[in-house]
Design an enzyme around this catalytic site. Structure first.
Site, PDB file in Angstrom:
ATOM      1  N   ALA B  72      -0.507  -7.093   1.321  1.00 58.63           N
ATOM      2  CA  ALA B  72      -1.050  -6.845   2.651  1.00 58.63           C
ATOM      3  C   ALA B  72      -0.905  -5.385   3.067  1.00 58.63           C
ATOM      4  CB  ALA B  72      -0.364  -7.757   3.671  1.00 58.63           C
ATOM      5  N   THR B  73       0.109  -4.704   2.557  1.00 53.28           N
ATOM      6  CA  THR B  73       0.241  -3.274   2.872  1.00 53.28           C
ATOM      7  C   THR B  73      -1.005  -2.533   2.395  1.00 53.28           C
ATOM      8  OG1 THR B  73       2.653  -3.243   2.833  1.00 53.28           O
ATOM      9  CG2 THR B  73       1.544  -1.174   2.351  1.00 53.28           C
ATOM     10  N   ASN B 155       6.739 -10.923  12.261  1.00 47.99           N
ATOM     11  CA  ASN B 155       7.677 -11.230  11.186  1.00 47.99           C
ATOM     12  C   ASN B 155       9.095 -11.465  11.669  1.00 47.99           C
ATOM     13  OD1 ASN B 155       7.002  -8.429  11.714  1.00 47.99           O
ATOM     14  ND2 ASN B 155       8.578  -7.880  10.250  1.00 47.99           N
ATOM     15  N   SER B 203      -0.448 -11.545   1.980  1.00 44.03           N
ATOM     16  CA  SER B 203       0.277 -11.321   0.721  1.00 44.03           C
ATOM     17  C   SER B 203       0.689 -12.668   0.155  1.00 44.03           C
ATOM     18  CB  SER B 203       1.554 -10.505   0.965  1.00 44.03           C
ATOM     19  OG  SER B 203       1.277  -9.126   0.966  1.00 44.03           O
ATOM     20  N   HIS B 205       3.113 -13.525  -1.821  1.00 42.78           N
ATOM     21  CA  HIS B 205       4.542 -13.866  -1.960  1.00 42.78           C
ATOM     22  C   HIS B 205       5.159 -14.394  -0.671  1.00 42.78           C
ATOM     23  CE1 HIS B 205       6.656 -10.408   0.038  1.00 42.78           C
ATOM     24  NE2 HIS B 205       5.467  -9.872  -0.089  1.00 42.78           N
ATOM     25  N   THR B 241      -8.075  -2.858 -12.697  1.00 42.71           N
ATOM     26  CA  THR B 241      -8.170  -4.145 -13.379  1.00 42.71           C
ATOM     27  C   THR B 241      -7.458  -5.224 -12.579  1.00 42.71           C
ATOM     28  OG1 THR B 241      -8.260  -3.006 -15.488  1.00 42.71           O
ATOM     29  CG2 THR B 241      -7.661  -5.332 -15.552  1.00 42.71           C
ATOM     30  N   CYS B 330      22.222  -0.595  12.075  1.00 47.36           N
ATOM     31  CA  CYS B 330      23.241  -0.311  11.067  1.00 47.36           C
ATOM     32  C   CYS B 330      22.878  -0.865   9.699  1.00 47.36           C
ATOM     33  CB  CYS B 330      24.579  -0.893  11.495  1.00 47.36           C
ATOM     34  SG  CYS B 330      25.205  -0.070  12.951  1.00 47.36           S
TER      35      CYS B 330
END
Lengths: 316, 393
Positions: B72-73, B155, B203, B205, B241, B330
């Protein structure tokens, strides 16, 4: 470093085993009470540093023997990430048995070093260094509380980064102790500039009195200036005296002689506590030159005496 | 120690059925589909089947494109940069609208276009954490806005944006509409014709397909300058490809994730497990969950645990074999909190105390029960360590 940067998510890979052990089983976590202090005839000290909104906060408890200033007991509590907890744990341990003044000399580097598995490998990745800086600041706060003085009397406490509440002295110390050379490193070590970024350089969303770019430039200039300042000749070791003398020969003397087709070698240097005697041997055109025993010799001696009055020169 | 994976918004495990259909294409059927000989042509039926599954999965018409790409990126970059080349550079429409809660694949691309002179508006979220039609109406400029890009589901929070209404507003004002549907597919029904979006990206995955393969839907008759120039693959719309095994795996994964039964399972069984975990979390003191349940994908919980820093919590959970996620400052390499955490920090300090749990159809009741026990004991331990936590304050 490029290859090492290609796989992300490596933050925890770079924690030492000691960091995980101290995070998982902190032994010095907890509180100390007035009752415990009374039992030990000590003084209870509680110091806070940081805030939850900054992402890091730590509270340090001490019981101090008022007669000897020795820290008898030391405990911490901490809001922060794993390394912040591990650093606080280490810091609390390092305080034990020290006097308050000795404890204030504990730096973030000492804390980080104590968490290393081996001396060569850092205990935490660079962006986690600020966690140990927090430990260093809370000790100063505790010492100030113990002495009944304001934090600011132990150091100038001008806040540069409001978000992370990082002071001017913390930033300057971090630069000096860790040899930092970029603003990004300052952010990694102190967290200054990590949030709103206004304190990094002019032009952010808030106008600031101090900016990291300026502090870095000025501190680096200060360090460079200190390095350049010649130490007093009489306090130098014989080796350093030799180096200083050779520097004068190379910089001020030989170029002139060489331009006339001659040269000079240092044959020996005798160091007496009160004077230094440099024995030289002329080479090339200088050897046998009429002025070599008069004008040239005087020139060499005057150049060396600019380094120190007690230096004299003789020909061999 | 049995590990429990509650980070399915980051990535998912490959469904064994997906792996099965991929295996021949990773071994004996290795031909390049653009070759004319039988090595090439023998993979065509598998590819056609995958396309059928993908088109059915999002209800795309055969006249439109679903370009197979890497993720998707890539799809998001293709849309935003394609709009830049085809519309922004060539017309008076020089305005781009996106949101404050986009994935970096959109937000950083928008930042980049802004640096090239594009005017970018980033919509904030409402009090309930959603992108509202009202805020879009206010920001959009008739016949000046080139593209509106709003993620379907977020997300971090799982909050679902009103894509159909937003797309309509974009169209009424002469703009095209793109949605990053990475977190929506397989969790809720995604229908490109009903919502009338112009571009949609996903995407594999994220829905139990393999990594390194994704899809970009482009509504007929829109043509977009490709991101990759090169050969004639994908009808010249995406050179390189084709990742045939990935494409075929993605087709199967799409089918498994988007059947009526699959969506129903997601919204009954997975939702019930999610709610069980969520009930346990909010029954703890001083803990809140972001966004109301009905506004969210059925698998996601973003919670804030007062007095506990997110990375420390994640560490503790991981020590106990539980994988979750935090966008806390952090936890990141650059000490920056996740932008969604900042945008959503309405009544909590998410930037430091936020933790996300995301389930999948492989999550079991036993796993949730053990996760609840671990969360309880970690919260207790870390609040004992915490210097800032005061109960009820």
């Amino acid at each position: 470093m490029a290859k090492n940067d290609l796989v992300g998510g490596s933050l925890w890979d770079n924690y030492s085993d000691k960091v995980s052990e101290r995070m998982n089983n902190p032994k010095h976590m907890g509180e100390l009470s007035e009752a415990e202090a009374k039992e030990l005839s000590g003084k209870l000290i509680v110091a806070d540093f940081g805030a939850e909104s900054c992402g890091d906060a730590v509270r340090l408890y001490w019981i101090v023997d008022p007669k000897t200033d020795i820290i008898l007991k030391s405990k911490f509590k901490s809001f922060g990430c794993g390394t912040a907890i591990a650093s606080s744990e280490t810091m609390a341990e390092l305080c034990l048995g020290k006097t308050v003044d000795e404890a204030t000399k504990i730096t973030n580097i000492d804390v980080e070093f104590a968490m290393r598995d081996n001396p060569e490998t850092p205990a935490v990745p660079p962006q986690k260094m600020h966690c140990s800086v927090m430990a260093y600041d809370v000790i100063k706060q505790a010492a100030a509380n113990y002495k009944g003085v304001d934090f600011s009397t132990l150091e100038d406490h001008e806040i540069v980064c409001e978000c992370a509440r990082v002071s001017m002295s913390t930033i300057k110390d971090a630069i000096r102790i860790n040899n930092l050379t970029t603003v990004e490193e300052i952010t990694q070590y102190t967290k200054a500039g990590a949030f709103c970024k206004s304190c990094i350089k002019p032009g952010g969303h808030e106008k600031k009195e101090y900016y990291l770019v300026d502090i870095l430039r000025d501190t680096l200039a200060e360090i460079a200036k200190e390095k350049n300042q010649e130490q007093d000749y009489s306090t130098l070791s014989n080796f350093k005296k030799t180096v200083a003398i050779e520097k004068v020969f190379d910089g001020d003397i030989r170029p002139l002689l060489v331009s006339d087709g001659g040269n000079v070698e240092v044959e020996d240097i005798y160091f007496d506590p009160d004077y230094t005697l440099v024995s030289i041997r002329y080479k090339g055109a200088c050897a046998g030159c009429a002025s070599s025993t008069t004008g040239t010799l005087q020139f060499i001696q005057s150049k060396l005496q600019e380094l120190d009055e007690s230096i004299s020169v003789r020909m061999v | 120690m049995e590990r429990i994976y509650l980070d399915n918004n980051a990535t998912t495990k490959i469904d064994p059925e997906v792996l099965n259909v991929m295996m021949p294409l990773l071994s004996e059927k290795y031909g390049n589909p653009n070759s004319l000989h039988t090595f090439g042509t023998e993979v065509h039926p598998d590819m056609v089947k995958a396309l059928d599954q993908l088109y059915a999965g999002i209800n795309a018409s055969d006249n439109s494109d679903i370009i197979i790409n890497s993720c998707a990126t890539e799809g998001n970059n293709t849309v935003l940069k394609g709009i830049y080349f085809d519309i922004i550079l060539k017309s008076d429409k020089k305005h781009l609208i996106t949101t404050q809660i986009e994935h970096p694949a959109v937000s950083h691309t928008a930042d980049f276009l802004e640096s090239l002179g594009v005017t970018v508006t980033r919509l904030p979220v409402s009090e309930s954490g959603l992108i509202t039609p009202e805020s879009l109406k206010e920001a959009i400029v008739k016949d000046k806005t080139a593209l509106v890009s709003v993620m379907w589901a977020n997300n971090e929070t799982g909050l679902i944006n009103p894509i159909k209404e937003l797309a309509q507003i974009a169209h009424e004002n002469g703009a095209l509409f793109h949605t990053d549907a990475v977190q929506a597919i397989g969790k809720i029904s995604v229908d490109v014709q009903d919502t009338n979006v112009d571009f949609l990206t996903f995407s594999a995955h994220k829905f139990h397909g393999p990594k390194g393969v994704g899809g970009l839907y482009i509504k007929d008759p829109i043509k977009l300058t490709p991101l990759f120039h090169g050969g004639e693959h994908m009808g010249g719309k995406r050179a390189g490809t084709i990742n045939v095994a990935g494409m075929v795996g993605m087709g199967k994964a799409m089918e498994l994730a988007t059947t009526k039964n699959a969506i129903e399972y997601e919204n009954s069984v997975v939702r019930r497990l999610r709610d069980k975990l969520e009930d346990a979390i909010i029954s703890l003191d001083d803990t809140i969950v972001i966004g109301s349940r009905e506004d969210r994908t059925p698998n996601t919980i973003l919670a804030s645990f007062k007095g506990i820093e997110g990375e420390a919590f994640l560490w503790d959970l991981n020590q106990n074999g539980i994988a979750a996620s935090t966008g806390s400052a952090c936890s990141s390499e650059d000490l920056e909190p996740d932008p969604t955490f900042v945008a959503m920090s309405i009544d909590s300090d998410l930037a430091h105390t936020g933790l996300r749990f995301s389930l999948s159809r492989f999550t079991t009741e036993e796993e949730i029960d053990r996760a609840i026990e671990v969360i309880k004991s970690s919260v207790k331990r870390l609040r004992e360590i915490s210097s800032t936590y005061v109960k009820g304050e």
